[in-house]
Each structure stands twice: as structure tokens, then as C-alpha cells.
Design a protein around this motif. Structure first.
Motif, PDB file in Angstrom:
ATOM      1  N   GLN A 277       0.844  -1.183   0.000  1.00  0.00           N
ATOM      2  CA  GLN A 277       0.000   0.000   0.000  1.00  0.00           C
ATOM      3  C   GLN A 277       0.885   1.241   0.000  1.00  0.00           C
ATOM      4  N   LEU A 278       0.479   2.255  -0.744  1.00  0.00           N
ATOM      5  CA  LEU A 278       1.260   3.483  -0.860  1.00  0.00           C
ATOM      6  C   LEU A 278       0.489   4.662  -0.293  1.00  0.00           C
ATOM      7  N   GLN A 279       1.206   5.554   0.376  1.00  0.00           N
ATOM      8  CA  GLN A 279       0.629   6.806   0.819  1.00  0.00           C
ATOM      9  C   GLN A 279       1.610   7.929   0.516  1.00  0.00           C
ATOM     10  N   ILE A 280       1.104   9.132   0.393  1.00  0.00           N
ATOM     11  CA  ILE A 280       1.937  10.272   0.057  1.00  0.00           C
ATOM     12  C   ILE A 280       2.694  10.759   1.289  1.00  0.00           C
ATOM     13  N   ASP A 281       3.979  10.966   1.132  1.00  0.00           N
ATOM     14  CA  ASP A 281       4.799  11.587   2.171  1.00  0.00           C
ATOM     15  C   ASP A 281       4.744  13.095   1.953  1.00  0.00           C
ATOM     16  N   THR A 282       4.204  13.805   2.907  1.00  0.00           N
ATOM     17  CA  THR A 282       4.000  15.249   2.746  1.00  0.00           C
ATOM     18  C   THR A 282       5.131  16.090   3.320  1.00  0.00           C
ATOM     19  N   ALA A 283       6.297  15.492   3.504  1.00  0.00           N
ATOM     20  CA  ALA A 283       7.449  16.255   4.017  1.00  0.00           C
ATOM     21  C   ALA A 283       7.744  17.438   3.107  1.00  0.00           C
ATOM     22  N   ARG A 284       8.153  18.546   3.709  1.00  0.00           N
ATOM     23  CA  ARG A 284       8.408  19.768   2.954  1.00  0.00           C
ATOM     24  C   ARG A 284       9.855  19.883   2.478  1.00  0.00           C
ATOM     25  N   SER A 285      10.675  18.885   2.768  1.00  0.00           N
ATOM     26  CA  SER A 285      12.051  18.859   2.292  1.00  0.00           C
ATOM     27  C   SER A 285      12.442  17.413   2.026  1.00  0.00           C
ATOM     28  N   VAL A 286      13.499  17.233   1.257  1.00  0.00           N
ATOM     29  CA  VAL A 286      13.946  15.868   0.967  1.00  0.00           C
ATOM     30  C   VAL A 286      15.354  15.600   1.493  1.00  0.00           C
ATOM     31  N   ILE A 287      16.144  16.622   1.710  1.00  0.00           N
ATOM     32  CA  ILE A 287      17.513  16.433   2.196  1.00  0.00           C
ATOM     33  C   ILE A 287      17.502  16.363   3.717  1.00  0.00           C
ATOM     34  N   THR A 288      18.032  15.272   4.241  1.00  0.00           N
ATOM     35  CA  THR A 288      18.188  15.097   5.677  1.00  0.00           C
ATOM     36  C   THR A 288      19.657  15.279   6.037  1.00  0.00           C
ATOM     37  N   THR A 289      19.927  16.013   7.095  1.00  0.00           N
ATOM     38  CA  THR A 289      21.312  16.228   7.514  1.00  0.00           C
ATOM     39  C   THR A 289      21.598  15.464   8.803  1.00  0.00           C
ATOM     40  N   ASN A 290      22.859  15.135   9.001  1.00  0.00           N
ATOM     41  CA  ASN A 290      23.261  14.454  10.234  1.00  0.00           C
ATOM     42  C   ASN A 290      24.661  14.893  10.624  1.00  0.00           C
ATOM     43  N   GLN A 291      24.998  14.680  11.863  1.00  0.00           N
ATOM     44  CA  GLN A 291      26.322  14.998  12.379  1.00  0.00           C
ATOM     45  C   GLN A 291      26.988  13.769  12.982  1.00  0.00           C
ATOM     46  N   SER A 292      26.568  12.601  12.538  1.00  0.00           N
ATOM     47  CA  SER A 292      27.112  11.368  13.095  1.00  0.00           C
ATOM     48  C   SER A 292      28.558  11.154  12.647  1.00  0.00           C
ATOM     49  N   PRO A 293      29.456  10.860  13.583  1.00  0.00           N
ATOM     50  CA  PRO A 293      30.844  10.558  13.204  1.00  0.00           C
ATOM     51  C   PRO A 293      31.005   9.172  12.590  1.00  0.00           C
ATOM     52  N   ASP A 294      29.936   8.374  12.596  1.00  0.00           N
ATOM     53  CA  ASP A 294      30.016   6.999  12.096  1.00  0.00           C
ATOM     54  C   ASP A 294      29.793   6.889  10.601  1.00  0.00           C
ATOM     55  N   VAL A 295      29.297   7.950   9.965  1.00  0.00           N
ATOM     56  CA  VAL A 295      29.004   7.899   8.539  1.00  0.00           C
ATOM     57  C   VAL A 295      29.794   8.993   7.828  1.00  0.00           C
ATOM     58  N   PRO A 296      30.203   8.737   6.585  1.00  0.00           N
ATOM     59  CA  PRO A 296      31.082   9.665   5.869  1.00  0.00           C
ATOM     60  C   PRO A 296      30.339  10.745   5.095  1.00  0.00           C
ATOM     61  N   PHE A 297      29.075  10.961   5.393  1.00  0.00           N
ATOM     62  CA  PHE A 297      28.308  11.976   4.683  1.00  0.00           C
ATOM     63  C   PHE A 297      27.466  12.757   5.688  1.00  0.00           C
ATOM     64  N   THR A 298      27.161  13.998   5.349  1.00  0.00           N
ATOM     65  CA  THR A 298      26.332  14.831   6.215  1.00  0.00           C
ATOM     66  C   THR A 298      24.941  15.044   5.641  1.00  0.00           C
ATOM     67  N   GLN A 299      24.722  14.590   4.386  1.00  0.00           N
ATOM     68  CA  GLN A 299      23.426  14.773   3.748  1.00  0.00           C
ATOM     69  C   GLN A 299      22.952  13.460   3.134  1.00  0.00           C
ATOM     70  N   SER A 300      21.649  13.230   3.190  1.00  0.00           N
ATOM     71  CA  SER A 300      21.102  12.026   2.579  1.00  0.00           C
ATOM     72  C   SER A 300      19.681  12.301   2.098  1.00  0.00           C
ATOM     73  N   ILE A 301      19.228  11.466   1.166  1.00  0.00           N
ATOM     74  CA  ILE A 301      17.853  11.518   0.661  1.00  0.00           C
ATOM     75  C   ILE A 301      17.303  10.098   0.671  1.00  0.00           C
ATOM     76  N   ASN A 302      16.119   9.942   1.239  1.00  0.00           N
ATOM     77  CA  ASN A 302      15.416   8.658   1.206  1.00  0.00           C
ATOM     78  C   ASN A 302      14.097   8.857   0.469  1.00  0.00           C
ATOM     79  N   PRO A 303      14.018   8.423  -0.787  1.00  0.00           N
ATOM     80  CA  PRO A 303      12.796   8.637  -1.569  1.00  0.00           C
ATOM     81  C   PRO A 303      11.575   7.945  -0.981  1.00  0.00           C
ATOM     82  N   TYR A 304      11.806   6.896  -0.174  1.00  0.00           N
ATOM     83  CA  TYR A 304      10.698   6.117   0.364  1.00  0.00           C
ATOM     84  C   TYR A 304      10.875   5.904   1.866  1.00  0.00           C
ATOM     85  N   ARG A 305       9.744   5.805   2.559  1.00  0.00           N
ATOM     86  CA  ARG A 305       9.734   5.362   3.949  1.00  0.00           C
ATOM     87  C   ARG A 305       9.144   3.959   3.962  1.00  0.00           C
TER      88      ARG A 305
END
Length: 353
Positions: free
Chosen positions: A43-71
Motif C-alpha cells: 500500500q502506498l501513501q503520500i509523504d507530505t514532508a516539505r524537504s527531501v535532504i536530511t542532515t546528520n552529524q554522526s561521526p560513524d558515517v562519511p556523509f552529512t546529507q542524505s535523501i530517502n525517496p521512500y519510507r
């Protein structure tokens, strides 16, 4: 009571969201529970988030920005660390995570707006970190492809992590980006044992097919590596060197690994899977998991959560480092070009003003 997962799904359990005011419990009312049930449809529903870029400050990952097209994710990997996030939607981290997905039909337009902001500073975007950007619904919806088209147009660097052969569809975008130093792909290979993969990650691409995807990407000169994750003690840990070697033979140039993580609801779901599919190993697996996590099922501390601690964690590090040295595999994190970035609708000259 029938505890086997529905056909094509990773778990039979559907624990309620921890944020609900009520919780359900199974109850035996005397009626037979082994009657066949129809396949669960996505089943599909619309994600109504107002942005797509998620930021993080985790020292465990080599990137500070990510996009997840799906939940949520149709792949149904029972070990997926992203399952608990479904509770924030009021849904179950179990079956709902695999069958009730949220998608972002306006992801490309939102991305354009965010990349156009004067305050935006370019750094590589990781695509499909929590849930696979190339899961089965992407074949019809095409959200990931639209995102890639925007990134290519803006000469924006991207790192893609996937266990799906569907990524081959987008070689017409990835090839030119690779020639500009703008892309790196990591193909996740958990096991080469088909029987294990079929129950552990039931809707993901078959192991041998993932190896062929590595070859296809490498032949197209797209930088590609292998991600051996999750490493599950006493279940697939013995395959580390075999998977790295097979991936290198298909053209992988980089490699990484991560130890099994069992945050929140994932722990009970995984233990239930062990009881169903590997009962003879269940106690041994969980004993080693706890030894990797200072006696706990999960350890969320930065610096520890990806690799674990203790004797077995040290042995895994040594084995991985030695195998990579022998095979000529570089670390998974490769530098990408951020100097080519041009905001949507702007040329390089326009950026001076």
C-alpha cells in the motif's frame, strides 16, 4: 498458531507503534490459525514532508546529507535498522514497514528548491541510506530516477547504497556523472547462500544477480564497491572473505562492512526470525551479538554501533583489513568532486553575482 511470514515478506509479526495510546496482543480464540492467507499487497501513501535532504552529524558515517525517496521498504530485510522509524508514522515496524510505504512524488521539485537556496553548500548526498532507493516500487514510481536527473543537471555528487539490480536502469545518468567524478555506488551483499538470502531479505535481488550488477557498473566505468552488511555472527560472518573476493572478481574497487544492529523493535523481530529459520543457531547468534555489544542486544553509541566492541569485533576488523589488502580493495569512502556544482537554473557565470 502459524508464525511463518506471509509469502515474500520478511516477518510475520506486526508490533504496534510504540507511540500509540494502546497496544494489541495476540490471543488464541480456538479457531484454526493455519488457514492460508492471501498475499499482502503493498500500500502506498503520500509523504507530505516539505524537504527531501536530511542532515546528520554522526561521526560513524562519511556523509552529512542524505535523501530517502521512500519510507518503509519492500525488500523486507528482517534485520533492517530503519524499521523502528515506521513507528513515527503510527505504523508497525514489522509487516507495515514492508507493506505500507510512503513516497515523495514531489521529491525532484523539492530537491531543486533546496539546491537553489543561497545558503546551500555542496557536499555529497547519500541516496537510499535508511531504505533502498531502488526497492521494487521504484520500477513504477521512478522517484529515484527523477532525483538523479536533478543531481546530474546540477553536477552534484552522490553516493548510492543498494542491493537491487534496478540501478542498472539508470546507467544513462550514472555513466556521465561518473566521468565527472560525481558518483560512487556501493552494492550491499549480505550472503551468497540463496536459501539464506530468500528468508533474510526476501524481496531483494538474488545474491548472484547483485554480483552481476557490480560487473555491469564496473564495465560502464561507474565506481562501484561492495558493502558486506550486516555481518551477523555465526550466521554469515564466515562468508566475509568469499563475498569480498567474489565482488572483487566482478570489478568492485572498494569495500566496507557493518556489524548487525538491532535497535528497538528490530531485536525481537530478528530473534523471532532466528527461532523460525535458524533455531539450532539462535542461542549462539544472540550470545555473540551480546558479546559485540557489551552484553546488550544493541549499542547505539557513536563509534561503536557500526563495528561493535570486544574480541570478536577486533577479529572482524583484522579479517576485513587483511582481505582488503590481499584483494587490493580500497576503503569504501572515496572523494567526489564538489567543485562542479551549479544550482538549478544557474550557470557558472551567474554564481559569481
Amino acid at each position: 498458531m502459524n508464525t511463518a511470514p506471509p509469502k515474500g515478506r520478511g516477518t510475520a509479526r506486526a508490533p504496534d507503534s510504540r507511540f500509540l495510546d494502546w497496544q494489541r496482543e495476540p490471543s488464541d480464540d480456538g479457531w484454526p490459525q493455519d488457514a492460508p492467507t492471501p498475499p499482502l499487497r503493498t500500500q502506498l501513501q503520500i509523504d507530505t514532508a516539505r524537504s527531501v535532504i536530511t542532515t546528520n552529524q554522526s561521526p560513524d558515517v562519511p556523509f552529512t546529507q542524505s535523501i530517502n525517496p521512500y519510507r518503509g521498504c519492500e525488500h523486507g530485510c528482517v534485520y533492517c535498522f530503519a524499521r523502528p522509524s515506521h513507528a513515527y508514522l503510527g505504523l508497525s515496524p514489522g509487516l507495515d514497514f514492508e507493506t505500507r510505504l510512503a513516497w515523495k512524488p514531489d521529491a525532484a521539485s523539492l530537491l531543486r528548491a533546496e539546491l537553489s537556496a543561497r545558503s546551500y553548500r555542496c557536499s555529497p548526498i547519500a541516496l537510499g541510506v535508511n531504505t533502498d532507493a531502488y526497492q521494487p516500487v521504484e520500477r513504477e514510481l521512478g522517484v529515484t530516477r527523477e532525483i538523479l536527473q536533478v543531481l546530474a543537471e546540477c553536477h552534484h555528487p552522490v553516493v548510492i547504497i543498494t542491493k537491487s539490480a534496478l540501478i542498472e536502469r539508470d546507467l544513462d545518468i550514472l555513466g556521465p556523472m561518473a566521468r565527472e567524478g560525481l558518483v560512487q555506488v556501493m552494492v550491499s551483499v549480505t550472503t551468497l547462500v540463496a536459501e539464506l538470502a530468500r528468508t533474510l531479505e526476501p524481496r531483494a535481488t538474488a545474491p548472484h544477480r547483485r554480483l552481476r550488477t557490480i560487473r555491469t557498473l564496473a564495465d560502464a566505468d561507474v565506481p562501484v564497491g561492495v558493502l558486506f552488511a550486516p555481518l551477523i555472527p555465526a550466521l554469515n560472518d564466515e562468508e566475509m572473505e568469499t563475498i569480498l573476493s567474489a565482488s572483487r572478481a566482478q570489478g568492485a574497487s572498494t569495500a566496507g562492512y557493518g556489524v548487525l544492529r538491532l535497535p528497538r523493535e528490530v531485536g525481537p523481530l530478528f530473534e523471532h526470525w532466528l527461532a523460525e529459520h535458524a533455531p539450532g543457531r539462535a542461542a549462539h547468534v544472540m550470545s555473540l551479538v551480546r558479546q559485540l555489544r557489551d552484553g546488550r542486544v544493541n549499542d547505539a553509541r557513536f563509534g561503536e554501533r557500526m563495528r561493535g566492541t570486544g574480541l570478536f569485533a577486533d577479529l572482524y576488523r583484522q579479517r576485513f583489513a587483511l582481505a582488503c589488502k590481499q584483494l587490493g580493495l580500497a576503503p569504501r569512502h572515496q572523494a567526489l568532486d564538489t567543485q562542479r556544482f551549479t544550482p538549478p537554473g544557474a550557470d557558472r557565470q551567474g554564481r559569481l553575482f
